[in-house]
Design an enzyme around this catalytic site. Structure first.
Site, PDB file in Angstrom:
ATOM      1  N   HIS A 257       0.835  -1.214   0.000  1.00  0.00           N
ATOM      2  CA  HIS A 257       0.000   0.000   0.000  1.00  0.00           C
ATOM      3  C   HIS A 257       0.869   1.264   0.000  1.00  0.00           C
ATOM      4  CE1 HIS A 257      -2.870  -2.818   2.131  1.00  0.00           C
ATOM      5  NE2 HIS A 257      -3.655  -2.329   1.200  1.00  0.00           N
TER       6      HIS A 257
ATOM      7  N   GLN B 205     -18.415  -5.586   0.274  1.00  0.00           N
ATOM      8  CA  GLN B 205     -17.604  -6.501  -0.536  1.00  0.00           C
ATOM      9  C   GLN B 205     -17.258  -7.785   0.207  1.00  0.00           C
ATOM     10  OE1 GLN B 205     -14.425  -3.350  -0.919  1.00  0.00           O
ATOM     11  NE2 GLN B 205     -13.056  -5.097  -0.917  1.00  0.00           N
TER      12      GLN B 205
END
Ligand code: PAF
Length: 280
Positions: free
Chosen positions: A37, A61
């Site tokens: 990230h 999700q």
């Protein structure tokens, strides 16, 4: 670096940056940030002077058998990581605020979402596409950076942006790997040292397919068989799929001769599900 929790605060900060002549970069995340990230944030910072990172564990999700409540929340570490990587602002909305009560609008990217992870995680990409559309709308960035590790997610987002004319440039950033070749993932924290070694069969399987492709083999079945043989030699790995796919549509192909392709793999290792891919 600012931390904001509401869309009006986010938009006001973005408007100020824009007025100051800054391009806006965006990195959407669910937190639990690792080096992968942080490299997305650094990449965004190379491309834009003002970088927004969203940290939002998106409930829509997660499937019914995927434990949303167990998803690691590490906000303080994430905040420090974002700041060190050059982020300008963290947007961390509360789920109850971000999805209006009774929200009933979905973005469903048909076709691209159907195979691979879409087959094993029904509804997952609908949740991803919907929240990313909402985040794009909230942040109004010029560009957004996504990791290539989530190859199907990237293809879904690219298609959504194209189809809905969302004015954001999508940048795909290379997969960041552990020294042993395993792709970095928030889920690697669940692997024991032994499992971390067993997981190296996944990049090894991709390397086997790549070597054949580089030697001129275009028959997808042969490429897949070569990768599957490497996976099968590591009994701790339980493959879910191992496919040669068209990079744009994510559909399995019979030959790599005429389209840009990748090998995409998903495996269970104990209770942890790992995915990886490589261009061919
Ligand atoms: O890749 C992720 O972390 C998530 O799927 C994303 C893009 C932040 C959407 O929730």
């Amino acid at each position: 670096m600012e931390v904001v929790h509401t869309i009006p605060d986010l938009r006001a900060a973005v408007a100020r940056a824009r007025q100051a002549g800054k391009a806006i970069g965006f990195v959407p995340t669910m937190g639990c940030l690792h080096e992968g990230h942080l490299s997305l944030i650094r990449r965004a910072k190379e491309e834009a002077a003002f970088v927004v990172v969203s940290i939002f564990v998106n409930p829509t999700q997660f499937g019914p058998n995927e434990d949303l409540s167990k998803y690691p929340r590490t906000f303080e570490d994430d905040r420090r990581g974002c700041e060190a990587a050059g982020a300008s602002l963290i947007f961390a909305p509360a789920a109850a605020d971000f999805y209006p009560p009774g929200a009933s609008t979905w973005v469903d990217v048909e076709g691209v979402s159907a195979k691979l992870c879409g087959e094993f995680r029904p509804g997952h990409f609908r949740g991803v596409a919907t929240v990313v559309a909402m985040l794009f709308n909230a942040a109004q960035a010029d560009l957004a950076v996504f990791g290539r590790k989530d190859l199907q997610q990237l293809a879904v987002i690219r298609r959504m942006v194209r189809d809905l004319h969302i004015p954001v440039r999508i940048i795909a950033h290379e997969t960041i790997r552990e020294p042993n070749g395993v792709a970095m993932s928030s889920r690697n924290r669940y692997l024991s040292a032994e499992q971390m070694t067993q997981a190296t069969a996944i990049p090894a399987a991709m390397t086997a397919a790549k070597a054949l492709a580089q030697a001129g083999v275009t028959d997808a079945a042969r490429l897949r068989d070569a990768a599957q043989a490497v996976l099968a030699a590591q009994p701790a790995l339980k493959p879910q799929y191992c496919e040669i796919v068209d990079l744009e549509t994510m559909a399995p192909v019979a030959s790599t001769a005429r389209v840009r392709c990748a090998i995409a793999i998903a495996c269970h290792l104990g209770a942890t599900r790992l995915i990886d891919n490589a261009d061919l």
